[in-house]
Structures are given as C-alpha cells and as structure tokens.
Motif scaffolding. Structure first.
Motif, PDB file in Angstrom:
ATOM      1  N   GLU A 133       0.822  -1.205   0.000  1.00 36.65           N
ATOM      2  CA  GLU A 133       0.000   0.000   0.000  1.00 36.65           C
ATOM      3  C   GLU A 133       0.859   1.261   0.000  1.00 36.65           C
ATOM      4  O   GLU A 133       0.463   2.298  -0.549  1.00 36.65           O
ATOM      5  CB  GLU A 133      -0.927  -0.003   1.215  1.00 36.65           C
ATOM      6  N   GLU A 176      -7.432  -9.290   1.665  1.00 43.72           N
ATOM      7  CA  GLU A 176      -6.763  -8.193   2.365  1.00 43.72           C
ATOM      8  C   GLU A 176      -5.549  -7.715   1.573  1.00 43.72           C
ATOM      9  O   GLU A 176      -5.277  -6.512   1.484  1.00 43.72           O
ATOM     10  CB  GLU A 176      -6.359  -8.643   3.767  1.00 43.72           C
ATOM     11  N   MET A 203      -6.840  -5.709  -1.395  1.00 42.12           N
ATOM     12  CA  MET A 203      -7.371  -4.392  -1.020  1.00 42.12           C
ATOM     13  C   MET A 203      -6.264  -3.387  -0.732  1.00 42.12           C
ATOM     14  O   MET A 203      -6.505  -2.177  -0.757  1.00 42.12           O
ATOM     15  CB  MET A 203      -8.300  -4.526   0.189  1.00 42.12           C
ATOM     16  N   ALA A 204      -5.058  -3.867  -0.445  1.00 37.23           N
ATOM     17  CA  ALA A 204      -3.937  -2.964  -0.208  1.00 37.23           C
ATOM     18  C   ALA A 204      -3.359  -2.424  -1.511  1.00 37.23           C
ATOM     19  O   ALA A 204      -2.660  -1.414  -1.507  1.00 37.23           O
ATOM     20  CB  ALA A 204      -2.838  -3.677   0.581  1.00 37.23           C
ATOM     21  N   GLY A 230      -6.056  -5.939   8.297  1.00 38.40           N
ATOM     22  CA  GLY A 230      -6.640  -4.724   7.745  1.00 38.40           C
ATOM     23  C   GLY A 230      -7.974  -4.892   7.055  1.00 38.40           C
ATOM     24  O   GLY A 230      -8.534  -3.912   6.553  1.00 38.40           O
ATOM     25  N   GLN A 242     -10.719  -2.681   8.191  1.00 45.38           N
ATOM     26  CA  GLN A 242     -10.419  -1.261   8.026  1.00 45.38           C
ATOM     27  C   GLN A 242     -10.477  -0.824   6.562  1.00 45.38           C
ATOM     28  O   GLN A 242     -10.975   0.264   6.257  1.00 45.38           O
ATOM     29  CB  GLN A 242      -9.031  -0.954   8.604  1.00 45.38           C
ATOM     30  N   ARG A 243     -10.009  -1.659   5.668  1.00 45.76           N
ATOM     31  CA  ARG A 243      -9.994  -1.276   4.253  1.00 45.76           C
ATOM     32  C   ARG A 243     -11.310  -1.589   3.552  1.00 45.76           C
ATOM     33  O   ARG A 243     -11.717  -0.826   2.668  1.00 45.76           O
ATOM     34  CB  ARG A 243      -8.818  -1.956   3.547  1.00 45.76           C
ATOM     35  N   ARG A 255     -13.823   1.175   3.618  1.00 42.95           N
ATOM     36  CA  ARG A 255     -13.369   2.322   2.838  1.00 42.95           C
ATOM     37  C   ARG A 255     -13.591   2.101   1.338  1.00 42.95           C
ATOM     38  O   ARG A 255     -13.554   3.066   0.565  1.00 42.95           O
ATOM     39  CB  ARG A 255     -11.889   2.596   3.128  1.00 42.95           C
ATOM     40  N   THR A 268      -5.519   2.740  -0.135  1.00 41.32           N
ATOM     41  CA  THR A 268      -6.866   2.494   0.373  1.00 41.32           C
ATOM     42  C   THR A 268      -7.058   3.126   1.746  1.00 41.32           C
ATOM     43  O   THR A 268      -8.142   3.625   2.062  1.00 41.32           O
ATOM     44  CB  THR A 268      -7.135   0.982   0.433  1.00 41.32           C
ATOM     45  N   ARG A 269      -6.011   3.123   2.558  1.00 39.46           N
ATOM     46  CA  ARG A 269      -6.134   3.639   3.924  1.00 39.46           C
ATOM     47  C   ARG A 269      -6.472   5.128   3.946  1.00 39.46           C
ATOM     48  O   ARG A 269      -6.970   5.640   4.950  1.00 39.46           O
ATOM     49  CB  ARG A 269      -4.844   3.384   4.690  1.00 39.46           C
ATOM     50  N   PHE A 289      -6.662   5.766  11.202  1.00 37.71           N
ATOM     51  CA  PHE A 289      -6.445   4.459  10.578  1.00 37.71           C
ATOM     52  C   PHE A 289      -5.416   3.616  11.321  1.00 37.71           C
ATOM     53  O   PHE A 289      -5.659   2.438  11.602  1.00 37.71           O
ATOM     54  CB  PHE A 289      -6.012   4.634   9.115  1.00 37.71           C
TER      55      PHE A 289
END
Length: 297
Positions: free
Chosen positions: A85, A105, A108-109, A135, A138-139, A142, A199-200, A247
């Motif tokens: 990421e 995951e 998504m990074a 993550g 969290q991601r 988003r 993404t974060r 985050f």
C-alpha cells in the motif's frame, strides 16, 4: 525448489507473480517472496508501475491455516500489506478464482483491482471463529461502505465480480477470453496512470448519519451466543474502531481483537472441526467451495 514469487518485466510494468499451488496460501515463504519482489521492482528504474497476479486456479485463498496458534515467522502479512500500500509506484492487482481472507486483504492494499468475470471475493474468517487480522475490517468499509462491509464480514460469504464492481471493491472486469497478459498489462497501465491511491487514505462512507449508533444496534443483534463465539462481536468492535479512530490506531485495535479471537478455545474447536472434515488445511479455500456454489456475479 522454485520460488513461490517471481518478478518479470513487460515494458514499464513489473509483473509480480505468486505461484504456490494449490491455492496460493500466504505462508511465510510467499510473504517473504512478495516483499523481496516488491523491493526489486521499486529499485528498477525501468519499472514505473506493478501488476500483482497469481498463477494457478485462484489469486489467493488466504492464510496458511497450519500457522494459526504457532509462533509467527516474519514477515507477517500486515507488514507485507503495508509495504504494498505504501509503494511509491502504482500497484494493480489482477484477481481470478477466489480472493479470500488474507488474499482479499492483500488485494485491497493494492491501489487498483482488476477481476476476471468468475472471480469471487470474501472474508470467511468468522466461520473459523476469527475476524480479519490484516486490515480487512479497516480497508473493506473504505471501499464498499460501512454497512456492506459489516454484512460481508459477519456472513463470511463471498460475492461475485459483478457485485464487487458495483460496490467499488474492484475497478474493472476483464471479460472471459480477453484476459491475456497483454490485455491485463494494457488495462492495468490505464489505471496506473491515475497514480498511487492508498486504500487507507480513502474516506470511510456510511449510509447512516450516526454510524456508531448504528453499529451499537448491530452489536445487540450479535450478542454472545451460548457457544461463546467471540468473532461476530469482535468484528463489530473492529468496525467501531474504523469509524472512531485514525487508521493506524484502528488497525492496531483490529489486530488486538484478532489475537483475542485467535486465543479463544472456540476458535481452536472450529479449526479442528474444519480440519477433521478432511478439507485442505493450507487455506480457507476448501471451506469456501460450498459457499461459492450458486453465487452469481
């Protein structure tokens, strides 16, 4: 023995290819290989962007379940995901087959995601008494919104490529029969021209005007069952952290909650039952086969 992760070049694209049959589980050798390949791609001045892909029948069916409960060997998956990421060069993921658990995951990074029409995406950790621990809590919100993320995490069920595209989980679908390397590189290059998109740093969107109050109501609906399974409640707590904390702090809270689930006897019982059914012990893939039947894009 061949390396499970390789780096090649196609013009200005650095192709990082993961190949660890049968389901590209994210064991220690794969995690280490990903970090090394990424470092080489970043050091190569000829490479301006990176395409992350996998060989075989799927992108990745997730964590190596045999590592659960054992002493972790570096690099851990969160470290690999953070490195991808944080890449100063755009990273595009090409996703086919299933992307489950840690596999999703990892995807998504990446800064952008392209998918095959038959691709499936899911976070099935709750079925093993866990929550996503790299993550995912969290991601995912988003990318697809808080409410959709909670449903996806609590159900553990995968979604098809069409639904993933509608929700924003993937950026494009390459039609069947047109997914050659040249096409993947051409479509990936179009996305990479938009630049790095961590993404974060994306805004977490919620349909509710009071997302914490909405989550509190959902918490009541997943009250601790007689079995003592902590995972559903911990998933809600992780999403509460996503809404209320920065985050990095929320990511640390997710990891704490994941480790609480990992240490629970209910989790161990679920894993033992999973293995006793004779399914592939290397990943979540076998456990997801039945869930993916009948799900359409």
């Amino acid at each position: 023995m061949s390396h499970p992760v390789t780096l090649t070049r196609n013009g200005r694209c650095g192709l990082i290819t993961l190949f660890s049959p049968p389901v590209n589980a994210l064991g220690q050798s794969v995690r280490s290989g990903l970090l090394k390949a990424l470092a080489k791609a970043l050091d190569d001045p000829r490479v301006t962007w990176i395409l992350l892909q996998s060989g075989g029948r799927c992108f990745s069916a997730g964590a190596d379940i045999k590592e659960f409960g054992k002493v972790s060997r570096a690099p851990l998956l969160p470290e690999v995901i953070d490195a991808i990421e944080s890449s100063p060069k755009p990273v595009v993921a090409w996703l086919h087959g299933v992307s489950l658990g840690g596999g999703l995951e990892l995807a998504m990074a990446c800064h952008y995601r392209l998918a095959a029409p038959e691709a499936r995406f899911g976070l099935p950790e709750v079925k093993l008494g866990l929550i996503p621990g790299a993550g995912g809590t969290q991601r995912l919100p988003r990318l697809i919104g808080l409410e959709s993320a909670l449903v996806m995490i609590l159900s553990g069920e995968p979604v098809g490529a069409g639904q993933a595209r509608e929700r924003g989980l993937v950026d494009g679908i390459i039609e069947r029969g047109h997914a050659s390397e040249e096409v993947r590189v051409a479509m990936g290059a179009e996305l990479a021209r938009r630049g790095v998109r961590p993404t974060r740093e994306r805004e977490l969107v919620a349909a509710s005007e009071a997302p914490l109050a909405w989550l509190a109501a959902q918490r009541k609906g997943v009250a601790l069952p007689a079995s003592g399974d902590l995972a559903p409640l911990k998933a809600v707590e992780a999403l509460e952290a996503a809404v209320s904390r920065p985050f990095t702090a929320a990511l640390a809270r997710e990891r704490e909650l994941f480790l609480e689930c990992l240490a629970s006897p209910q989790r161990q019982a679920k894993v033992e039952a999973f293995l006793a059914r004779g399914r592939d012990s290397r990943s979540f893939a076998a456990g997801a086969r039945d869930a993916t039947r009948g799900i359409t894009a």
